[in-house]
Design a protein around this motif. Structure first.
Motif, PDB file in Angstrom:
ATOM      1  N   GLN A 116      28.906  46.629  90.497  1.00 41.35           N
ATOM      2  CA  GLN A 116      28.822  47.252  89.184  1.00 41.35           C
ATOM      3  C   GLN A 116      28.872  48.777  89.314  1.00 41.35           C
ATOM      4  O   GLN A 116      28.058  49.380  90.024  1.00 41.35           O
ATOM      5  N   SER A 176      31.194  45.606  80.559  1.00 42.06           N
ATOM      6  CA  SER A 176      30.141  45.348  79.583  1.00 42.06           C
ATOM      7  C   SER A 176      29.514  46.642  79.094  1.00 42.06           C
ATOM      8  O   SER A 176      29.466  47.651  79.806  1.00 42.06           O
ATOM      9  N   CYS A 178      25.992  48.430  77.834  1.00 42.66           N
ATOM     10  CA  CYS A 178      24.615  48.286  78.277  1.00 42.66           C
ATOM     11  C   CYS A 178      23.669  48.998  77.309  1.00 42.66           C
ATOM     12  O   CYS A 178      23.903  50.148  76.937  1.00 42.66           O
ATOM     13  N   ALA A 180      19.514  49.806  76.987  1.00 42.55           N
ATOM     14  CA  ALA A 180      18.354  49.812  77.874  1.00 42.55           C
ATOM     15  C   ALA A 180      17.159  50.496  77.238  1.00 42.55           C
ATOM     16  O   ALA A 180      17.291  51.417  76.425  1.00 42.55           O
ATOM     17  N   ARG A 194      17.065  45.676  80.244  1.00 42.42           N
ATOM     18  CA  ARG A 194      18.436  45.920  79.775  1.00 42.42           C
ATOM     19  C   ARG A 194      19.084  44.668  79.195  1.00 42.42           C
ATOM     20  O   ARG A 194      18.755  43.552  79.567  1.00 42.42           O
ATOM     21  N   TYR A 196      23.136  43.521  78.735  1.00 47.22           N
ATOM     22  CA  TYR A 196      24.546  43.795  78.972  1.00 47.22           C
ATOM     23  C   TYR A 196      25.380  42.882  78.075  1.00 47.22           C
ATOM     24  O   TYR A 196      25.261  41.654  78.138  1.00 47.22           O
TER      25      TYR A 196
END
Length: 233
Positions: A116, A176, A178, A180, A194, A196
């Protein structure tokens, strides 16, 4: 070649951030946590056009995995805003279960791993409390990591059936958004929750004797992690 280029661009960004220390406060560290993931529309894709599945039930169960890696956080000068690039390893996927009127049962698991690469834009409204938004691109590392277990003939055909699904389904790169929320303690420890939201199809169907339906299979991941910063602001 594509992976090398992506990594080169990412580390160039890291280098740019490091040279901005004269106007930013830098922290860096490691984080590790667990997650629960799902892949949308997977039962519909697998059932295909085989009418023998009409009297069956196939359900998504989701899958648990791990996520961890390196982060670099730099707070913009004289603000409560920060940019946080990250390089993470993630395990995610999906499990589906099948039952029919004849008593046949099986469990199919897609166990994907990703590298990632992404970043968060973080706002600190109060002390260590922070809200973040960003995007991550996941480079697929295990596009054919599939498990299959059934009660058919005591599992005699499981190996062949698993290979059939490996040949018919390919994991693809993920992208994706995100969202958070986290909290950073003064002792350099921080907590991070988080979500996603995948916006890209992560399962591709290949030509095979069984006609899988090509569908939009997108990830959805909830993760919780604990991190440690080696330098504070």
């Amino acid at each position: 070649m594509k992976i090398t280029l992506r990594l080169l661009l990412f580390f160039c960004f890291f280098n740019t951030v490091l040279h901005a220390q004269y106007e930013s406060n830098i922290t860096y560290g490691l984080k590790f946590g667990g997650l629960h993931s799902t892949i949308s529309n997977l039962p519909e894709s697998i059932k295909g056009r085989d009418n023998t599945f009409d009297n069956s039930v196939m359900q998504s169960k989701g899958a648990y995995g791990l996520e961890g890696g390196f982060f670099l956080n730099f707070k913009l000068y004289d603000t409560r805003v920060a940019i946080q690039p990250e390089l993470l390893f993630r395990q995610s996927g999906e499990k589906v279960t099948y039952k029919d009127a004849l008593g046949k049962e099986f469990e199919l698991g897609l166990h994907y791993s990703y590298l990632q690469i992404g970043a968060l834009y973080k706002v600190y409204p109060y002390q260590g409390l922070n809200l973040g938004f960003g995007a991550f691109y996941g480079i697929s590392l295990s596009p054919n990591n599939i498990t299959y277990k059934s009660n058919e003939a005591n599992g005699m055909y499981d190996v062949a059936t698993r290979q059939f699904y490996k040949d018919g389904l390919d994991g693809a790169d993920d992208f994706s958004l995100c969202f958070a929320v986290g909290y950073e303690l003064q002792e350099s420890i921080h907590f991070d929750l988080r979500y996603y939201l995948g916006v890209k199809d992560v399962v591709k169907s290949n030509a095979s004797s069984f006609q899988f339906i090509e569908n939009q299979n997108k990830t959805s991941v909830v993760s919780f992690s604990i991190g440690y910063s080696f330098h504070q602001w």
